[in-house]
Design an enzyme around this catalytic site. Structure first.
Site, PDB file in Angstrom:
ATOM      1  N   ARG A 174       0.866  -1.175   0.000  1.00  0.00           N
ATOM      2  CA  ARG A 174       0.000   0.000   0.000  1.00  0.00           C
ATOM      3  C   ARG A 174       0.903   1.226   0.000  1.00  0.00           C
ATOM      4  O   ARG A 174       2.093   1.150   0.306  1.00  0.00           O
ATOM      5  CB  ARG A 174      -0.923   0.010   1.217  1.00  0.00           C
ATOM      6  CG  ARG A 174      -0.205   0.150   2.538  1.00  0.00           C
ATOM      7  CD  ARG A 174      -1.156   0.079   3.723  1.00  0.00           C
ATOM      8  NE  ARG A 174      -0.471   0.341   4.978  1.00  0.00           N
ATOM      9  CZ  ARG A 174      -0.299   1.532   5.508  1.00  0.00           C
ATOM     10  NH1 ARG A 174      -0.765   2.598   4.880  1.00  0.00           N
ATOM     11  NH2 ARG A 174       0.327   1.694   6.655  1.00  0.00           N
ATOM     12  N   ARG A 178      -1.901  11.077   2.988  1.00  0.00           N
ATOM     13  CA  ARG A 178      -2.538  11.883   4.030  1.00  0.00           C
ATOM     14  C   ARG A 178      -3.087  13.142   3.406  1.00  0.00           C
ATOM     15  O   ARG A 178      -2.360  13.856   2.712  1.00  0.00           O
ATOM     16  CB  ARG A 178      -1.529  12.242   5.121  1.00  0.00           C
ATOM     17  CG  ARG A 178      -1.060  11.039   5.913  1.00  0.00           C
ATOM     18  CD  ARG A 178      -0.214  11.481   7.063  1.00  0.00           C
ATOM     19  NE  ARG A 178       0.411  10.354   7.717  1.00  0.00           N
ATOM     20  CZ  ARG A 178       1.500  10.439   8.454  1.00  0.00           C
ATOM     21  NH1 ARG A 178       2.076  11.613   8.630  1.00  0.00           N
ATOM     22  NH2 ARG A 178       2.013   9.371   9.017  1.00  0.00           N
ATOM     23  N   ARG A 251      20.181  -7.031   0.450  1.00  0.00           N
ATOM     24  CA  ARG A 251      20.772  -5.813  -0.081  1.00  0.00           C
ATOM     25  C   ARG A 251      21.618  -5.205   1.016  1.00  0.00           C
ATOM     26  O   ARG A 251      21.303  -5.317   2.210  1.00  0.00           O
ATOM     27  CB  ARG A 251      19.691  -4.817  -0.514  1.00  0.00           C
ATOM     28  CG  ARG A 251      19.038  -5.174  -1.823  1.00  0.00           C
ATOM     29  CD  ARG A 251      19.963  -5.028  -3.004  1.00  0.00           C
ATOM     30  NE  ARG A 251      20.188  -3.614  -3.356  1.00  0.00           N
ATOM     31  CZ  ARG A 251      21.067  -3.213  -4.261  1.00  0.00           C
ATOM     32  NH1 ARG A 251      21.853  -4.086  -4.873  1.00  0.00           N
ATOM     33  NH2 ARG A 251      21.203  -1.935  -4.545  1.00  0.00           N
ATOM     34  N   ARG A 282      20.028   8.780   0.204  1.00  0.00           N
ATOM     35  CA  ARG A 282      19.667   9.849   1.126  1.00  0.00           C
ATOM     36  C   ARG A 282      20.908  10.422   1.799  1.00  0.00           C
ATOM     37  O   ARG A 282      21.965   9.797   1.814  1.00  0.00           O
ATOM     38  CB  ARG A 282      18.671   9.372   2.175  1.00  0.00           C
ATOM     39  CG  ARG A 282      19.135   8.226   3.052  1.00  0.00           C
ATOM     40  CD  ARG A 282      18.027   7.826   4.018  1.00  0.00           C
ATOM     41  NE  ARG A 282      18.403   6.713   4.879  1.00  0.00           N
ATOM     42  CZ  ARG A 282      17.662   6.247   5.878  1.00  0.00           C
ATOM     43  NH1 ARG A 282      16.503   6.821   6.166  1.00  0.00           N
ATOM     44  NH2 ARG A 282      18.060   5.226   6.613  1.00  0.00           N
ATOM     45  N   GLU A 302      24.228   7.795   2.047  1.00  0.00           N
ATOM     46  CA  GLU A 302      23.903   6.376   2.142  1.00  0.00           C
ATOM     47  C   GLU A 302      23.783   5.787   0.734  1.00  0.00           C
ATOM     48  O   GLU A 302      22.944   6.217  -0.053  1.00  0.00           O
ATOM     49  CB  GLU A 302      22.594   6.221   2.914  1.00  0.00           C
ATOM     50  CG  GLU A 302      22.245   4.811   3.297  1.00  0.00           C
ATOM     51  CD  GLU A 302      21.055   4.765   4.236  1.00  0.00           C
ATOM     52  OE1 GLU A 302      20.028   4.181   3.848  1.00  0.00           O
ATOM     53  OE2 GLU A 302      21.139   5.340   5.356  1.00  0.00           O
ATOM     54  N   TYR A 350      12.802  -7.822   8.034  1.00  0.00           N
ATOM     55  CA  TYR A 350      13.131  -6.441   8.361  1.00  0.00           C
ATOM     56  C   TYR A 350      12.285  -6.006   9.551  1.00  0.00           C
ATOM     57  O   TYR A 350      11.055  -6.029   9.491  1.00  0.00           O
ATOM     58  CB  TYR A 350      12.879  -5.505   7.179  1.00  0.00           C
ATOM     59  CG  TYR A 350      13.257  -4.086   7.521  1.00  0.00           C
ATOM     60  CD1 TYR A 350      14.580  -3.671   7.461  1.00  0.00           C
ATOM     61  CD2 TYR A 350      12.295  -3.179   7.952  1.00  0.00           C
ATOM     62  CE1 TYR A 350      14.946  -2.384   7.810  1.00  0.00           C
ATOM     63  CE2 TYR A 350      12.644  -1.890   8.299  1.00  0.00           C
ATOM     64  CZ  TYR A 350      13.970  -1.494   8.222  1.00  0.00           C
ATOM     65  OH  TYR A 350      14.319  -0.234   8.585  1.00  0.00           O
ATOM     66  N   ASP A 352      11.558  -2.963  12.491  1.00  0.00           N
ATOM     67  CA  ASP A 352      11.812  -1.681  13.132  1.00  0.00           C
ATOM     68  C   ASP A 352      12.280  -1.954  14.557  1.00  0.00           C
ATOM     69  O   ASP A 352      12.132  -3.066  15.082  1.00  0.00           O
ATOM     70  CB  ASP A 352      10.539  -0.825  13.144  1.00  0.00           C
ATOM     71  CG  ASP A 352      10.209  -0.263  11.770  1.00  0.00           C
ATOM     72  OD1 ASP A 352      11.144  -0.017  10.987  1.00  0.00           O
ATOM     73  OD2 ASP A 352       9.006  -0.084  11.482  1.00  0.00           O
TER      74      ASP A 352
END
Length: 371
Positions: A174, A178, A251, A282, A302, A350, A352
């Site tokens: 998705r 906002r 990666r 970034r 990066e 992955y 957080d």
């Protein structure tokens, strides 16, 4: 080595440190080892003239889990940093996540209704795609041309090192939109950075725990395994089993740190560079994580790269082929009653940071408290 340990913990990252803290609290003897020369895994911060440099990329803690938030704040107070990244595309800066500030600059719209109509107009061009065959089709169906080509296509192709048409559609399940003028990237209830950096969190968790740095588990595996009842392993699961079922793909990233004798380089902690012609994804300016007012600054570029086995693995390639390989390793690990797995490498996912803490606390309840 004469000491008998309850747990040998391989790695000193966040998952390992949360478990070690609770194990010590329960009176267990733990030995932690890490092949690096510092604690903390990828959340380690290097002090560069009073600026805490996130050595392995930006780490911004965010969660809606109150238990997790209270737990980490019991070791170090977190500040009120709010992640509001920018995206640079063709030398124009746009706000992320996609919100009314983004839509206003991109399309010249002013109201949420105008933005929704423009977005729907863009989507309609791809309404005929019923089942997207790849990431490009999935993204175009979700957002249309303008957002896809300005913000997603080239950035994603840089990040993954392959065409968006070769990437699976599930990578973009998705796209959050906002329709307010709100640049807060996360929707979580709590968000911030430890005051004084992540080292304070790790040092608090590991106070009184025996740690040996510069120690590669695989160089001493047979010897180390003999001195612990149980091993908690947080490294690469395929390496643990000597690649018996194949090599798992990742990666990688490389980081170029630079100290600049100017007060402020970009005015924001994180700026993404969307174009393929810019080799990095970034630039991070670390002082903004802690509202620093030093007369100089430190930035980090990066760069995404292929994982070679010699550099650091960061992002698992969770496609069908790799997940089939991982499931074989997981099945074998589950048969070993003296082995625990934890963290993004051992679990090939992955996470957080809040996910990592939450997963470690679940293991603590199961392993130490039999809950």
């Amino acid at each position: 080595m004469d000491i008998k340990y309850d747990y040998l913990i391989v790695g000193t990252g966040l998952f390992a440190s949360v478990f070690a803290y609770h194990a010590k609290k329960m009176g267990k003897k733990c030995l932690m080892i890490d092949k690096r020369s510092h604690l903390g895994g990828n959340i380690y911060c290097e002090d560069v003239d009073s600026i805490n440099v996130h050595k392995y990329g930006a780490h911004i803690f965010h969660t809606s889990n109150k238990e997790v938030w209270q737990f980490v704040n019991s070791f170090v107070e977190f500040n009120r940093f709010t992640n509001s990244p920018l995206a640079n595309y063709k030398e124009v800066l746009y706000n992320l996540p996609f919100n009314m500030n983004t839509f206003s600059k991109l399309w010249g719209v002013e109201t949420p209704q105008q933005a929704k109509e423009k977005l729907e107009e863009q989507r309609q061009r791809y309404a005929h795609i019923e089942t997207p065959a790849n990431l490009e089709e999935q993204a175009l169906k979700l957002c249309g041309d303008d957002i896809y080509y300005a913000f997603i296509k080239e950035y994603t192709e840089k990040q993954w090192g392959r065409s968006a048409k070769e990437l699976p559609a599930f990578i973009i399940k998705r796209i959050p939109f906002r329709f307010t003028y709100d640049n807060n990237y996360f929707n979580d209830d709590y968000q911030g950075i430890p005051k004084g950096g992540y080292n304070k969190l790790i040092n608090g968790l590991l106070e009184g725990v025996e740690v040996k740095l510069n120690t590669n588990y695989f160089d001493h595996k047979a010897e180390l395994d003999k001195f612990a009842d149980t091993v908690l392993f947080t490294g690469r699961i395929d390496e643990l089993f000597n690649y018996e079922f194949g090599v798992l793909e990742y990666r990688s990233l490389s980081f170029e740190h630079e100290r600049l004798d100017i007060e402020d380089f970009q005015g924001n902690a994180v700026v993404n560079y969307n174009e393929r012609s810019v080799p990095y994804t970034r630039i991070i300016e670390h002082k903004h994580f802690e509202f620093g007012n030093q007369p100089f600054t430190v930035i980090t570029r990066e760069y995404p790269s292929e994982f070679t086995g010699k550099n650091e693995p960061y992002y698992p390639v969770n496609d069908d082929k790799n997940m089939q390989i991982y499931s074989k390793y997981k099945e074998k690990a589950d048969l070993n009653g003296k082995l625990l797995l934890g963290g993004r490498l051992a679990q090939y996912a992955y996470f957080d940071m809040d996910d990592t803490v939450e997963a470690a606390l679940r293991l603590v309840k199961k392993e130490l408290y039999n809950l």
